[in-house]
Design a protein around this motif. Structure first.
Motif, PDB file in Angstrom:
ATOM      1  N   GLU A 101       4.879 -22.675 -68.075  1.00 24.32           N
ATOM      2  CA  GLU A 101       4.446 -21.982 -66.999  1.00 24.32           C
ATOM      3  C   GLU A 101       4.901 -20.624 -66.699  1.00 24.32           C
ATOM      4  OE1 GLU A 101       0.909 -24.355 -63.528  1.00 24.32           O
ATOM      5  OE2 GLU A 101       3.128 -24.140 -63.868  1.00 24.32           O
ATOM      6  N   GLY A 104       4.609 -18.494 -70.130  1.00 27.98           N
ATOM      7  CA  GLY A 104       4.049 -17.785 -69.937  1.00 27.98           C
ATOM      8  C   GLY A 104       3.858 -16.892 -68.681  1.00 27.98           C
ATOM      9  N   TYR A 105       4.392 -16.773 -67.938  1.00 28.70           N
ATOM     10  CA  TYR A 105       4.895 -15.276 -66.786  1.00 28.70           C
ATOM     11  C   TYR A 105       4.233 -13.655 -67.907  1.00 28.70           C
ATOM     12  CZ  TYR A 105       5.506 -12.722 -62.611  1.00 28.70           C
ATOM     13  OH  TYR A 105       5.321 -12.135 -61.642  1.00 28.70           O
ATOM     14  N   LEU A 107       3.433 -13.389 -70.737  1.00 26.84           N
ATOM     15  CA  LEU A 107       2.680 -12.868 -71.240  1.00 26.84           C
ATOM     16  C   LEU A 107       1.175 -12.983 -69.918  1.00 26.84           C
ATOM     17  CD1 LEU A 107       2.840 -15.119 -74.095  1.00 26.84           C
ATOM     18  CD2 LEU A 107       3.323 -12.732 -73.915  1.00 26.84           C
ATOM     19  N   ARG A 108       1.133 -14.056 -68.991  1.00 29.39           N
ATOM     20  CA  ARG A 108       0.583 -13.467 -68.039  1.00 29.39           C
ATOM     21  C   ARG A 108       0.048 -11.842 -67.003  1.00 29.39           C
ATOM     22  NH1 ARG A 108       2.123 -18.461 -66.647  1.00 29.39           N
ATOM     23  NH2 ARG A 108       2.486 -17.728 -64.786  1.00 29.39           N
ATOM     24  N   ARG A 110       1.381  -9.821 -68.455  1.00 30.92           N
ATOM     25  CA  ARG A 110       0.298  -8.457 -69.484  1.00 30.92           C
ATOM     26  C   ARG A 110      -1.307  -8.752 -70.277  1.00 30.92           C
ATOM     27  NH1 ARG A 110       5.556  -8.886 -70.288  1.00 30.92           N
ATOM     28  NH2 ARG A 110       7.156  -7.095 -71.612  1.00 30.92           N
ATOM     29  N   ARG A 111      -1.832 -10.097 -69.501  1.00 28.56           N
ATOM     30  CA  ARG A 111      -3.268 -10.259 -69.790  1.00 28.56           C
ATOM     31  C   ARG A 111      -3.516 -11.166 -70.574  1.00 28.56           C
ATOM     32  NH1 ARG A 111      -5.347  -8.472 -64.891  1.00 28.56           N
ATOM     33  NH2 ARG A 111      -4.564  -7.001 -63.428  1.00 28.56           N
ATOM     34  N   LYS A 114      -5.929 -16.861 -72.706  1.00 28.32           N
ATOM     35  CA  LYS A 114      -5.546 -18.081 -72.535  1.00 28.32           C
ATOM     36  C   LYS A 114      -4.559 -19.200 -74.043  1.00 28.32           C
ATOM     37  CE  LYS A 114      -5.843 -21.959 -69.386  1.00 28.32           C
ATOM     38  NZ  LYS A 114      -6.642 -22.988 -68.126  1.00 28.32           N
ATOM     39  N   ILE A 117      -1.635 -17.499 -74.851  1.00 30.49           N
ATOM     40  CA  ILE A 117      -0.850 -17.676 -74.730  1.00 30.49           C
ATOM     41  C   ILE A 117       0.265 -18.872 -74.867  1.00 30.49           C
ATOM     42  CG2 ILE A 117       0.128 -18.494 -72.225  1.00 30.49           C
ATOM     43  CD1 ILE A 117      -1.295 -15.768 -71.220  1.00 30.49           C
ATOM     44  N   ARG A 153      11.154 -17.440 -72.046  1.00 27.82           N
ATOM     45  CA  ARG A 153      10.620 -16.442 -72.078  1.00 27.82           C
ATOM     46  C   ARG A 153      10.885 -15.375 -72.038  1.00 27.82           C
ATOM     47  NH1 ARG A 153      11.206 -16.322 -65.090  1.00 27.82           N
ATOM     48  NH2 ARG A 153      13.356 -15.488 -66.429  1.00 27.82           N
TER      49      ARG A 153
END
Length: 362
Positions: A101, A104-105, A107-108, A110-111, A114, A117, A153
């Motif tokens: 998590e 992947g933060y 990337l989240r 940047r929408r 899933k 990601i 990250r």
């Protein structure tokens, strides 16, 4: 995560000044960083190196100057639009998130989808040798593993510029030394333009393509590690990089003199002003027998001999009272025969290692 020809951008800093009240954190700094280069900003605490990194990241707005990534002016662009990876000194990991998590933060934000990601997080963790660690909690990791998570990250969204602010300072020496090599290999693999901040000169020499030595907000010298070490341009750089003893050099009608000894050098010396001779411990040797040509000879008296495992330090006092150190490799059959405190010695410095420069900070 493979290296590509699109993986990096050059950086151009032009006449950047940043003040805090009457204090110049950056004083008219200009520097060009090559695409794909590993450049280290090196200097003591308060020198301005972290301020310059924060200007690159967008967390500090300079009073004036220009900052370009490639062909794009960035000086007014906020941090989230600069698309740079950042590794902070304290890693800034989220303790309530798993490793995956955390990685992947970005990337989240940047929408990203899933499924995409997950694949990129796995790839990034494999790149930093943490494959299979995605479900672990942050408090289950060692210091070196946390550093790798922070790095994963920073690179997961494939930025073309990577900024690192003393990321190894919290690690013990053995792990720090190993991580220096790993970071260097990772840079060679990914090819991102990397700007790295440290106050550790050995770390800078180990990792960098070039080093910018900074003091009082100004770049004192920008050069490759070898050139910086072998040919410092001023006393500050010579004193900050490596260990050195400085002798005042006097001019007379027949040449130069230091500690009462006529000296020569194979390198040019300044024509005017006060001069200094730099003497590095590992470049000085104990002379036996007749002195060779193009070697400066300094008579001295041994004041101490220190065993340091793989090497020794012999401290000796010159005729003018200056104490200097001589470093050599320790050999079990030879260490016992080294001169003892109180003994006279002849110390030699080759002309090629005799560097004389102006007694000025810059």
């Amino acid at each position: 995560m493979e290296k590509s020809r699109h993986a990096s951008l050059p950086i151009s800093v032009g006449n950047v000044t940043k003040t805090y009240g009457n204090v110049y954190a950056l004083d008219d700094v200009s520097i060009d960083i090559k695409s794909g280069e590993f450049l280290t900003l090196l200097g003591p605490s308060g020198s301005g190196k972290t301020t310059l990194l924060m200007v690159l990241a967008g967390f500090a707005r300079p009073d004036c100057g220009s900052l370009r990534f490639g062909e794009s002016e960035m000086i007014r662009l906020p941090p989230h639009r600069r698309n740079v990876g950042m590794v902070f000194q304290n890693y800034a990991l989220f303790p309530h998130m798993s490793v995956a998590e955390n990685v992947g933060y970005p990337l989240r934000l940047r929408r990203m989808a899933k499924a995409e990601i997950g694949a990129k997080v796995d790839d990034s963790l494999e790149t930093v040798q943490l494959g299979g660690y995605g479900d672990r909690r942050i408090d289950q990791l060692s210091g070196g593993q946390k550093q790798r998570v922070a790095l994963a990250r920073a690179i997961v969204f494939e930025p073309r510029i990577l900024l690192m602010d003393e990321p190894l300072s919290a690690l013990d020496k053995k792990l720090r030394d190993r991580m220096q090599i790993e970071l260097r290999h990772l840079h060679e693999k990914l090819g991102m333009t990397t700007v790295y901040v440290t106050h550790d000169q050995r770390e800078a020499l180990t990792m960098s393509d070039r080093i910018a030595v900074i003091n009082h907000g100004r770049i004192m010298q920008l050069a490759t590690p070898q050139k910086l070490y072998d040919n410092p341009e001023n006393r500050f750089v010579a004193d900050f990089i490596g260990e050195s003893t400085f002798l005042k050099v006097a001019r007379d009608g027949s040449g130069l003199e230091a500690a009462g000894v006529k000296i020569g050098s194979s390198k040019p010396s300044p024509d005017s002003g006060s001069l200094l001779l730099m003497m590095r411990p590992e470049r000085i040797r104990i002379l036996e027998g007749p002195v060779a040509e193009r070697v400066n000879e300094f008579p001295a008296i041994v004041s101490d001999l220190v065993y340091q495992g793989e090497s020794y330090l012999l401290y000796a006092r010159l005729g003018d009272g200056t104490e200097l150190a001589v470093r050599g490799a320790t050999r079990s059959d030879a260490f016992s025969r080294l001169p003892k405190p109180g003994e006279k010695v002849r110390l030699g410095l080759d002309y090629a290692d005799t560097l004389i420069f102006s007694d000025a900070e810059a």
